[in-house]
Enzyme design. Structure first.
Site, short mmCIF file in Angstrom:
data_model
loop_
_atom_site.label_atom_id
_atom_site.label_comp_id
_atom_site.label_asym_id
_atom_site.label_seq_id
_atom_site.Cartn_x
_atom_site.Cartn_y
_atom_site.Cartn_z
CD GLN A 24 -2.93 -1.18 2.29
OE1 GLN A 24 -2.60 -1.86 3.25
NE2 GLN A 24 -4.05 -0.49 2.25
NE ARG A 81 0.11 -5.03 12.03
CZ ARG A 81 -0.95 -5.18 11.23
NH1 ARG A 81 -1.85 -4.23 11.12
NH2 ARG A 81 -1.12 -6.29 10.55
CG HIS A 125 -0.92 -6.14 5.13
ND1 HIS A 125 -1.07 -5.56 6.37
CD2 HIS A 125 -1.97 -5.72 4.41
CE1 HIS A 125 -2.15 -4.79 6.39
NE2 HIS A 125 -2.72 -4.87 5.20
CD GLU A 171 -7.55 -6.72 8.00
OE1 GLU A 171 -7.83 -6.69 6.80
OE2 GLU A 171 -7.71 -5.74 8.76
CG ASN A 296 -6.34 -5.29 12.00
OD1 ASN A 296 -5.58 -5.06 12.94
ND2 ASN A 296 -5.91 -5.65 10.81
CE1 TYR A 298 -9.67 0.49 9.56
CE2 TYR A 298 -9.51 -1.89 9.84
CZ TYR A 298 -8.93 -0.66 9.55
OH TYR A 298 -7.59 -0.60 9.27
CD GLU A 350 -4.97 -2.95 9.60
OE1 GLU A 350 -6.06 -2.67 9.05
OE2 GLU A 350 -4.13 -3.72 9.11
CD GLU A 403 -8.63 0.58 1.86
OE1 GLU A 403 -7.53 0.72 2.43
OE2 GLU A 403 -9.46 -0.29 2.19
O1 IFM Z 1 -6.29 -0.79 4.13
C1 IFM Z 1 -6.78 -1.89 4.84
C2 IFM Z 1 -5.63 -2.72 5.41
O2 IFM Z 1 -4.75 -3.12 4.43
C3 IFM Z 1 -6.18 -3.94 6.09
N1 IFM Z 1 -7.20 -3.61 7.03
C4 IFM Z 1 -8.25 -2.72 6.62
C5 IFM Z 1 -7.65 -1.48 5.99
C6 IFM Z 1 -8.78 -0.51 5.55
O3 IFM Z 1 -9.63 -1.13 4.63
#
Ligand code: IFM
Length: 447
Positions: A24, A81, A125, A171, A296, A298, A350, A403
């Site tokens: 990314q 990280r 990742h 993930e 993680n 969100y 995250e 993203e």
């Molecule tokens: O950008 C991603 C990341 O690579 C993995 N977790 C969720 C983030 C947001 O979508």
């Protein structure tokens, strides 16, 4: 506006970080001997990425990492990280190592250590060497799990004594489900049977890699899971059942094998013939001792069996991804997994939001992100008070970045990136986070 959480509610040695991943931000996708990854391939396929973007340059972090570490120093982070790109250090995913690739991570780690920032490495990742996808069908093959363990051992041998932790997988749900069932992510397959087999091989790879790394390093080893707690829309029996199944596929499918040595029976029953092939001894490997668990978080899943597209209430709003802001779920989830699984120390590896940020006169006034941060830190503080052993928090993400299938259309960073000039600008949220970390340091000095 809600007041900021009291920073004294976090333990004195709490780790304050930010997170990124190789594909990314690094760019330099074809430099210094790096091999292609499945994301290089995926981006080249028309229609896969919303803005047609790719990872060739991204944030050019490969060439600008020194400046990016200066930004971390300014923020006052004591942890960072990041992930290692497997094809950068082993272009074919097996066989020869790429010394130039290792040299990059060596420079990064040394620079972080000089800044008193603890490096936390993630091994996977999502950027699988394309060579392994082409030769074996990637994670569909058990053999890739063994090759991953060889790669993990080599990274641990070289860097283990200098990093604070090594995470095997980031993930696995996303890799298996979004990569192999919905086709949204690389390699873009749409087959549930394959996806469940992939999820099993990812867990197996985690276990094999953990075993292999133990003989190379005494650093902390763990895994990172993305958890999106499921809430029934209305308290009907049908909604509760649907939410329980959603929880099974997202949370228990990964937690149960790691902590209980089995897959959840309700999900196995639901999958029927699509359940994975499991060999004798696999669960013992998967249950390799974990030093910590990364979560993680969100948003939540809002589940209605009766009307599947029912909109979540969103009293606190939605992010630019369309994800509901619902910090209460973070507290409740941390408490729940503490109670149900007695996990090792936890890290929020995250947490963050995409916002439609704009740069106006050199400033990004990302108030929604400041609120998101404030609310989620409050949620973590509450979970700690209720017994969850949370040792650190990593904001996602340090920089605006690629993203995945959304390309460069979503901005998650605390630092704004102009992709034409690569100029970085600290957003208001970065200023807020810096002050919060400083306050915490001041209040716990000498504790
Ligand atoms: O950008 C991603 C990341 O690579 C993995 N977790 C969720 C983030 C947001 O979508």
């Amino acid at each position: 506006m809600t007041p900021s959480p009291d920073s004294r509610r976090f333990p004195p040695d709490f780790q304050w970080g930010a997170a990124t991943s190789a594909a990314q931000i690094e760019g330099a996708a074809h430099e210094d001997g790096k091999g292609p990854s499945i994301w290089d391939t995926f981006c080249a396929e028309p229609g896969r990425i919303k803005d047609g973007g790719n990872v060739d340059v991204a944030c050019d972090h490969y060439h600008r990492f020194e400046h990016d570490v200066e930004l971390m120093e300014w923020l006052g982070l004591n942890a960072y990280r990041f992930s290692i790109s497997w094809p950068r250090v082993q272009p074919q995913g097996s066989g020869g190592w790429n010394e130039a690739g290792f040299a990059f991570y060596d420079r990064l780690i040394e620079r972080l250590l000089r800044a008193n920032i603890k490096p936390h490495i993630t091994l996977y990742h999502w950027d699988l060497p394309q060579a392994l996808q082409s030769a074996f069908g990637g994670w569909q093959s058990r053999q890739v799990a063994s090759l991953f363990a060889e790669y993990a051992a080599e990274v641990a041998r070289r860097f283990g004594d200098r990093v604070a932790s090594i995470v095997t997988m980031n993930e696995p749900w996303c890799v298996a489900t979004l990569g192999h069932e919905t086709g949204q992510f690389a390699p873009g397959l749409k087959n549930r049977r394959i996806a469940t087999q992939v999820s099993h091989h990812l867990l197996l790879a985690h276990g094999l890699a953990t075993q292999a790394m133990r003989s190379q390093t005494s650093t902390q080893l763990g895994i990172v899971l993305n958890h999106t707690p499921a809430y029934p829309a209305e308290a009907t029996e049908a909604n509760r059942r649907a939410a329980r199944l959603a929880d099974g596929m997202d949370v228990r499918w990964y937690m149960d094998p790691l902590f209980r040595g089995c897959y959840p029976s309700d999900v196995l029953e639901h999958l029927g013939d699509d359940a994975p092939e499991i060999r004798a001894g696999d669960f013992a490997i998967i249950q390799a001792h974990l030093d910590f668990l990364g979560i993680n978080f969100y948003t939540r899943n809002f589940i209605s069996e009766e009307s599947p597209s029912k909109q979540a209430p969103g009293a606190l709003g939605f992010t630019d991804m369309g994800w509901e802001v619902f910090p209460l779920a973070l507290t409740q989830h941390l408490v729940r997994i503490t109670r149900e699984y007695a996990p090792p120390p936890l890290f929020i590896t995250e947490n963050g939001m995409a916002n439609a940020d704009t740069l106006v006169n050199g400033r990004v006034a990302d108030t929604p992100r400041v609120d998101y941060l404030r609310w989620h830190l409050e949620a973590v503080a509450k979970a700690i008070e209720l017994g969850a052993d949370v040792r650190g928090y990593f904001y996602w993400s340090l920089l605006d970045n690629f993203e995945w299938d959304s390309g460069y259309t979503k901005r998650f960073g605390m630092v704004h990136v102009d992709y034409l000039t690569q100029r970085r600008v600290l957003k208001d949220s970065a200023h807020w986070y810096r002050n919060f970390i400083r306050e915490h340091a001041a209040s716990t000095q000498g504790a």
